[in-house]
Motif scaffolding. Structure first.
Motif, PDB file in Angstrom:
ATOM      1  N   MET A 180       0.845  -1.208   0.000  1.00 15.54           N
ATOM      2  CA  MET A 180       0.000   0.000   0.000  1.00 15.54           C
ATOM      3  C   MET A 180       0.875   1.251   0.000  1.00 15.54           C
ATOM      4  SD  MET A 180      -3.310  -0.800   2.353  1.00 15.54           S
ATOM      5  CE  MET A 180      -2.787  -2.132   3.397  1.00 15.54           C
ATOM      6  N   ALA A 181       1.979   1.228   0.745  1.00 13.93           N
ATOM      7  CA  ALA A 181       2.897   2.363   0.752  1.00 13.93           C
ATOM      8  C   ALA A 181       3.530   2.552  -0.627  1.00 13.93           C
ATOM      9  CB  ALA A 181       3.987   2.167   1.810  1.00 13.93           C
ATOM     10  N   ILE A 182       3.848   1.457  -1.295  1.00 15.88           N
ATOM     11  CA  ILE A 182       4.376   1.528  -2.666  1.00 15.88           C
ATOM     12  C   ILE A 182       3.325   2.127  -3.596  1.00 15.88           C
ATOM     13  CG2 ILE A 182       4.994   0.100  -4.666  1.00 15.88           C
ATOM     14  CD1 ILE A 182       6.488  -1.749  -2.692  1.00 15.88           C
ATOM     15  N   GLY A 183       2.080   1.668  -3.484  1.00 15.21           N
ATOM     16  CA  GLY A 183       1.006   2.208  -4.322  1.00 15.21           C
ATOM     17  C   GLY A 183       0.805   3.692  -4.100  1.00 15.21           C
ATOM     18  N   TYR A 184       0.852   4.120  -2.837  1.00 15.16           N
ATOM     19  CA  TYR A 184       0.718   5.541  -2.523  1.00 15.16           C
ATOM     20  C   TYR A 184       1.857   6.326  -3.164  1.00 15.16           C
ATOM     21  CZ  TYR A 184       0.725   9.911   0.037  1.00 15.16           C
ATOM     22  OH  TYR A 184       0.728  11.249   0.351  1.00 15.16           O
ATOM     23  N   ALA A 185       3.076   5.841  -3.005  1.00 14.06           N
ATOM     24  CA  ALA A 185       4.238   6.548  -3.561  1.00 14.06           C
ATOM     25  C   ALA A 185       4.166   6.623  -5.085  1.00 14.06           C
ATOM     26  CB  ALA A 185       5.532   5.860  -3.116  1.00 14.06           C
ATOM     27  N   LYS A 186       3.762   5.531  -5.720  1.00  8.75           N
ATOM     28  CA  LYS A 186       3.669   5.522  -7.188  1.00  8.75           C
ATOM     29  C   LYS A 186       2.573   6.455  -7.691  1.00  8.75           C
ATOM     30  CE  LYS A 186       4.183   1.691  -9.600  1.00  8.75           C
ATOM     31  NZ  LYS A 186       4.173   0.288 -10.071  1.00  8.75           N
ATOM     32  N   SER A 187       1.444   6.475  -7.002  1.00  6.26           N
ATOM     33  CA  SER A 187       0.315   7.259  -7.499  1.00  6.26           C
ATOM     34  C   SER A 187       0.422   8.746  -7.182  1.00  6.26           C
ATOM     35  CB  SER A 187      -1.008   6.702  -6.961  1.00  6.26           C
ATOM     36  OG  SER A 187      -1.076   6.842  -5.560  1.00  6.26           O
ATOM     37  N   THR A 188       1.164   9.102  -6.130  1.00  4.60           N
ATOM     38  CA  THR A 188       1.256  10.517  -5.743  1.00  4.60           C
ATOM     39  C   THR A 188       2.614  11.147  -6.038  1.00  4.60           C
ATOM     40  OG1 THR A 188       2.045  10.049  -3.499  1.00  4.60           O
ATOM     41  CG2 THR A 188      -0.365  10.155  -3.835  1.00  4.60           C
ATOM     42  N   GLY A 189       3.636  10.314  -6.205  1.00  4.59           N
ATOM     43  CA  GLY A 189       4.989  10.843  -6.361  1.00  4.59           C
ATOM     44  C   GLY A 189       5.590  11.299  -5.046  1.00  4.59           C
ATOM     45  N   LYS A 190       4.903  11.021  -3.949  1.00  2.00           N
ATOM     46  CA  LYS A 190       5.382  11.401  -2.616  1.00  2.00           C
ATOM     47  C   LYS A 190       5.979  10.187  -1.910  1.00  2.00           C
ATOM     48  CE  LYS A 190       1.828  14.935  -2.097  1.00  2.00           C
ATOM     49  NZ  LYS A 190       0.666  15.367  -1.310  1.00  2.00           N
ATOM     50  N   LEU A 191       6.588  10.441  -0.779  1.00  2.00           N
ATOM     51  CA  LEU A 191       7.173   9.382   0.032  1.00  2.00           C
ATOM     52  C   LEU A 191       6.088   8.479   0.599  1.00  2.00           C
ATOM     53  CD1 LEU A 191       9.743   8.302   1.579  1.00  2.00           C
ATOM     54  CD2 LEU A 191       9.104   9.891   3.408  1.00  2.00           C
ATOM     55  N   GLY A 192       6.205   7.179   0.390  1.00  2.00           N
ATOM     56  CA  GLY A 192       5.327   6.212   1.022  1.00  2.00           C
ATOM     57  C   GLY A 192       5.929   5.815   2.363  1.00  2.00           C
ATOM     58  N   VAL A 193       5.097   5.559   3.341  1.00  2.00           N
ATOM     59  CA  VAL A 193       5.582   5.196   4.675  1.00  2.00           C
ATOM     60  C   VAL A 193       4.809   3.980   5.176  1.00  2.00           C
ATOM     61  CG1 VAL A 193       5.892   5.966   7.060  1.00  2.00           C
ATOM     62  CG2 VAL A 193       6.142   7.607   5.190  1.00  2.00           C
ATOM     63  N   VAL A 194       5.532   3.040   5.765  1.00  2.00           N
ATOM     64  CA  VAL A 194       4.904   1.865   6.349  1.00  2.00           C
ATOM     65  C   VAL A 194       5.570   1.581   7.698  1.00  2.00           C
ATOM     66  CG1 VAL A 194       6.406   0.272   5.072  1.00  2.00           C
ATOM     67  CG2 VAL A 194       4.220  -0.548   5.953  1.00  2.00           C
ATOM     68  N   LEU A 195       4.743   1.215   8.683  1.00  4.31           N
ATOM     69  CA  LEU A 195       5.210   0.961  10.055  1.00  4.31           C
ATOM     70  C   LEU A 195       4.925  -0.479  10.451  1.00  4.31           C
ATOM     71  CD1 LEU A 195       3.389   4.040  11.594  1.00  4.31           C
ATOM     72  CD2 LEU A 195       5.828   3.912  11.146  1.00  4.31           C
ATOM     73  N   SER A 196       5.816  -1.027  11.261  1.00  6.59           N
ATOM     74  CA  SER A 196       5.616  -2.387  11.740  1.00  6.59           C
ATOM     75  C   SER A 196       6.379  -2.600  13.034  1.00  6.59           C
ATOM     76  CB  SER A 196       6.127  -3.380  10.693  1.00  6.59           C
ATOM     77  OG  SER A 196       6.137  -4.693  11.197  1.00  6.59           O
ATOM     78  N   ILE A 197       6.010  -3.634  13.760  1.00  8.51           N
ATOM     79  CA  ILE A 197       6.829  -4.072  14.877  1.00  8.51           C
ATOM     80  C   ILE A 197       8.108  -4.667  14.295  1.00  8.51           C
ATOM     81  CG2 ILE A 197       4.853  -4.531  16.374  1.00  8.51           C
ATOM     82  CD1 ILE A 197       5.342  -7.562  15.815  1.00  8.51           C
ATOM     83  N   GLY A 198       9.124  -4.780  15.135  1.00  9.39           N
ATOM     84  CA  GLY A 198      10.338  -5.453  14.707  1.00  9.39           C
ATOM     85  C   GLY A 198      10.147  -6.950  14.713  1.00  9.39           C
ATOM     86  N   GLY A 199      11.186  -7.667  14.376  1.00  5.04           N
ATOM     87  CA  GLY A 199      11.126  -9.125  14.372  1.00  5.04           C
ATOM     88  C   GLY A 199      10.268  -9.659  13.248  1.00  5.04           C
ATOM     89  N   PRO A 200       9.255 -10.455  13.570  1.00  2.00           N
ATOM     90  CA  PRO A 200       8.453 -11.076  12.519  1.00  2.00           C
ATOM     91  C   PRO A 200       7.720 -10.058  11.645  1.00  2.00           C
ATOM     92  CG  PRO A 200       7.612 -11.651  14.709  1.00  2.00           C
ATOM     93  CD  PRO A 200       8.847 -10.861  14.905  1.00  2.00           C
TER      94      PRO A 200
END
Length: 137
Positions: free
Chosen positions: A8-28
């Motif tokens: 989804m972050a890739i799709g946002y970046a591709k469609s807007t030309g802006k930085l895509g951001v994605v957050l997650s816990i570490g590890g798995p």
């Protein structure tokens, strides 16, 4: 799921030309995002992959969900996938991080950052707050 969030972050970046951001816990959670990281790198899409980690005092000991080098080594995994990764050791590194993000946007490359929970919860002064506090003191 973290992989879906990465795409989804890739799709946002591709469609807007802006930085895509994605957050997650570490590890798995971080491991699940690697497929999106490899895709972002191969397609030269600018995405910021952010993962958490244990507090600094507990990281790199191999404890449960330790994203440090003796745990799941999230930084090493993302360095292999993206070519770069940044791990906070103190809240004062925020300016360094902003420079890294700016350089990635300029080069159309992605970046991974790992932020330990104690740094996530610390107060970081903005440039304006720093200026105001130095004027008072």
């Amino acid at each position: 799921h973290e992989l879906g969030a990465g795409f989804m972050a890739i799709g946002y970046a591709k469609s807007t030309g802006k930085l895509g951001v994605v957050l997650s816990i570490g590890g798995p959670g971080a491991a699940y995002m690697v497929g999106a990281a490899v895709t972002a790198k191969s397609e030269k899409i600018t995405v910021l992959f952010i993962t958490g980690n244990l507090p600094l005092a507990y990281s790199n000991k191999g404890d449960f969900q330790d994203g440090g080098s003796l745990g799941t080594n999230d930084q090493g995994i993302f360095k292999a996938a993206l070519g770069n990764s940044f791990s906070f050791k103190s809240k004062e590194q925020l300016n360094d991080l902003l420079i890294e993000i700016s350089m990635c946007e300029h080069k159309q490359s992605s970046l991974h950052i790992q932020i330990p929970i104690d740094i996530q919860q610390s107060k970081v002064l903005t440039s304006l707050e720093n200026q105001n506090s130095s004027l008072k003191g």
